[in-house]
Write a protein that holds these residues in place. Sequence first.
Motif, mmCIF file in Angstrom:
data_model
loop_
_atom_site.group_PDB
_atom_site.id
_atom_site.type_symbol
_atom_site.label_atom_id
_atom_site.label_comp_id
_atom_site.label_asym_id
_atom_site.label_seq_id
_atom_site.Cartn_x
_atom_site.Cartn_y
_atom_site.Cartn_z
ATOM 1 N N LYS A 75 0.344 -1.275 0.359
ATOM 2 C CA LYS A 75 0.069 -0.160 -0.174
ATOM 3 C C LYS A 75 1.111 1.495 -0.397
ATOM 4 O O LYS A 75 1.655 1.087 0.611
ATOM 5 N N THR A 76 1.208 1.884 -0.644
ATOM 6 C CA THR A 76 1.878 3.236 -0.972
ATOM 7 C C THR A 76 0.768 4.621 -1.903
ATOM 8 O O THR A 76 0.370 4.604 -2.108
ATOM 9 N N ILE A 77 1.511 5.617 -1.435
ATOM 10 C CA ILE A 77 0.910 6.944 -2.024
ATOM 11 C C ILE A 77 2.344 7.449 -2.270
ATOM 12 O O ILE A 77 3.309 7.361 -2.512
ATOM 13 N N GLU A 78 1.611 8.218 -3.751
ATOM 14 C CA GLU A 78 2.550 8.842 -4.291
ATOM 15 C C GLU A 78 1.830 10.682 -4.632
ATOM 16 O O GLU A 78 0.997 10.260 -5.086
ATOM 17 N N VAL A 79 2.759 11.410 -4.415
ATOM 18 C CA VAL A 79 2.512 12.523 -4.212
ATOM 19 C C VAL A 79 3.562 13.947 -5.711
ATOM 20 O O VAL A 79 5.098 13.547 -5.213
ATOM 21 N N GLY A 80 3.229 13.377 -6.610
ATOM 22 C CA GLY A 80 3.645 13.948 -7.441
ATOM 23 C C GLY A 80 3.441 12.772 -8.871
ATOM 24 O O GLY A 80 4.859 11.879 -8.258
ATOM 25 N N VAL A 81 3.059 12.870 -9.978
ATOM 26 C CA VAL A 81 3.303 11.855 -10.924
ATOM 27 C C VAL A 81 4.018 12.367 -12.477
ATOM 28 O O VAL A 81 4.021 11.527 -12.611
ATOM 29 N N PHE A 82 2.763 13.208 -12.787
ATOM 30 C CA PHE A 82 3.714 14.059 -13.763
ATOM 31 C C PHE A 82 3.060 12.163 -14.891
ATOM 32 O O PHE A 82 2.254 11.678 -14.490
ATOM 33 N N THR A 83 4.233 12.028 -15.591
ATOM 34 C CA THR A 83 3.931 11.269 -16.905
ATOM 35 C C THR A 83 3.817 9.857 -16.461
ATOM 36 O O THR A 83 2.817 8.945 -17.097
ATOM 37 N N GLY A 84 4.378 9.718 -14.743
ATOM 38 C CA GLY A 84 4.018 8.815 -14.757
ATOM 39 C C GLY A 84 5.302 6.962 -14.489
ATOM 40 O O GLY A 84 4.808 5.989 -14.131
ATOM 41 N N ILE A 101 -2.396 5.542 -4.144
ATOM 42 C CA ILE A 101 -3.235 6.616 -4.009
ATOM 43 C C ILE A 101 -2.220 7.616 -4.762
ATOM 44 O O ILE A 101 -1.270 7.572 -4.461
ATOM 45 N N ALA A 102 -2.541 7.874 -6.195
ATOM 46 C CA ALA A 102 -1.557 8.582 -6.723
ATOM 47 C C ALA A 102 -2.354 9.792 -7.081
ATOM 48 O O ALA A 102 -2.886 10.406 -6.888
ATOM 49 N N VAL A 103 -1.593 10.835 -6.678
ATOM 50 C CA VAL A 103 -1.791 12.958 -6.493
ATOM 51 C C VAL A 103 -1.016 13.139 -7.507
ATOM 52 O O VAL A 103 0.212 14.118 -7.505
ATOM 53 N N ASP A 104 -1.131 14.529 -8.543
ATOM 54 C CA ASP A 104 -1.561 15.040 -9.577
ATOM 55 C C ASP A 104 -2.246 16.146 -9.419
ATOM 56 O O ASP A 104 -3.254 15.506 -10.030
ATOM 57 N N PRO A 105 -2.324 17.394 -9.641
ATOM 58 C CA PRO A 105 -2.527 17.724 -10.470
ATOM 59 C C PRO A 105 -2.902 18.157 -11.465
ATOM 60 O O PRO A 105 -3.921 18.850 -12.751
ATOM 61 N N ASP A 106 -1.971 17.567 -12.401
ATOM 62 C CA ASP A 106 -1.758 17.404 -13.981
ATOM 63 C C ASP A 106 -2.168 16.704 -14.332
ATOM 64 O O ASP A 106 -1.527 15.826 -14.973
ATOM 65 N N ARG A 107 -3.570 16.513 -14.802
ATOM 66 C CA ARG A 107 -4.118 15.201 -15.671
ATOM 67 C C ARG A 107 -3.612 14.822 -16.660
ATOM 68 O O ARG A 107 -3.478 13.278 -17.072
ATOM 69 N N LYS A 108 -3.907 16.164 -17.283
ATOM 70 C CA LYS A 108 -2.851 16.334 -18.393
ATOM 71 C C LYS A 108 -2.082 14.718 -18.875
ATOM 72 O O LYS A 108 -1.170 14.231 -19.401
ATOM 73 N N PRO A 132 -4.908 18.676 -5.808
ATOM 74 C CA PRO A 132 -3.099 19.336 -5.042
ATOM 75 C C PRO A 132 -2.533 18.064 -3.590
ATOM 76 O O PRO A 132 -3.738 17.692 -3.255
ATOM 77 N N GLY A 133 -1.950 18.171 -3.708
ATOM 78 C CA GLY A 133 -1.493 16.959 -2.560
ATOM 79 C C GLY A 133 -1.811 16.712 -1.531
ATOM 80 O O GLY A 133 -2.613 16.101 -0.688
ATOM 81 N N VAL A 155 7.884 11.496 -3.521
ATOM 82 C CA VAL A 155 7.343 12.414 -2.868
ATOM 83 C C VAL A 155 8.493 13.041 -4.124
ATOM 84 O O VAL A 155 9.502 12.960 -4.165
ATOM 85 N N ASP A 156 7.752 13.899 -5.408
ATOM 86 C CA ASP A 156 8.489 14.418 -5.921
ATOM 87 C C ASP A 156 7.602 15.496 -6.564
ATOM 88 O O ASP A 156 6.227 15.411 -7.850
ATOM 89 N N ALA A 157 6.919 16.794 -6.037
ATOM 90 C CA ALA A 157 6.155 17.470 -6.507
ATOM 91 C C ALA A 157 6.887 18.939 -5.697
ATOM 92 O O ALA A 157 8.376 18.757 -6.249
ATOM 93 N N ASP A 158 6.128 19.757 -5.608
ATOM 94 C CA ASP A 158 6.582 21.272 -5.705
ATOM 95 C C ASP A 158 7.460 21.661 -3.835
ATOM 96 O O ASP A 158 7.197 20.660 -2.917
ATOM 97 N N LYS A 159 8.430 21.369 -4.543
ATOM 98 C CA LYS A 159 9.863 21.608 -3.602
ATOM 99 C C LYS A 159 9.267 22.127 -1.924
ATOM 100 O O LYS A 159 9.690 21.844 -0.675
ATOM 101 N N ASP A 160 8.876 23.240 -1.879
ATOM 102 C CA ASP A 160 8.671 24.001 -0.896
ATOM 103 C C ASP A 160 7.843 23.606 -0.143
ATOM 104 O O ASP A 160 7.497 24.718 1.140
ATOM 105 N N ASN A 161 6.981 22.896 -0.683
ATOM 106 C CA ASN A 161 5.903 21.480 0.704
ATOM 107 C C ASN A 161 6.227 20.927 0.914
ATOM 108 O O ASN A 161 6.359 19.738 1.305
#
Length: 239
Positions: A75-84, A101-108, A132-133, A155-161
């Motif tokens: 059971k895992t979580i990924e914050v920041g997916v990009f193209t996957g 559970i994979a989270v990213d605001p950019d579905r495209k 947003p994560g 986690v591979d998302a917005d670094k300041d968070n």
Amino acid sequence: MEGSTTKDNLPSKPIILQSHNLKKYILETSVYPRETEILKELRNATASHPWSHVAAEPDSGQLIAMLLKLLNAKKTIEVGVFTGYSLLLTALTIPHDGKIIAVDPDRKAYEIGLPFIKKAGVEHKIDFKESPGLLVLDKLIEDAWNKESFDFAFVDADKDNYWNYHERLLKLVKVGGLILYDNTLWSGTVAWPEEDVPRHMRKYWQAALAFNQKLADDSRLEISAVSIGDGLTICRRTR
């Protein structure tokens, strides 16, 4: 003679390692020959994207896969997916009934990788959330069943968070579980004086410095900062 060694078996002159050539050697010798065909296809499909440089690096991916197996993660979580790339790699590695559970605001961007995820037959393992994560992590924490139930997070998302993600993930990942953070060396600039860091990199340079120091001071963890990809910090929750 340049490169000759002394009686202590040390170089008599400094040897400058060409990092690009060294990385190329590692990829071509140890990574690409073992990369599955479907991951290679996704990596090649991502290469033409204008933000392709933010994708998870295959040498980091190889380490992530090994850690997932050692942990027997399910059971895992990924914050920041990009193209996957890392998402597909995780889905290929965890058991058939594993969940991500994979989270990213950019579905495209995610949809670039989705055909490869489907082709690999692992879409059933993935719960993609276009968001947003922090919103997703807060929602997960509200459900008591989720607390300390995850084996692994990446986690591979917005670094300041990153620290905000960290505090939430420590409530979700079980003791003994792993949390991995990408880009913690920020192209090696964390070792540079500020005046040498390009201005467009300074915001996340400062964030990386602050985050790395907080991790070093966090008594809830064992940590290992690995000089692979763009820097990968491995955190094992101990309490």
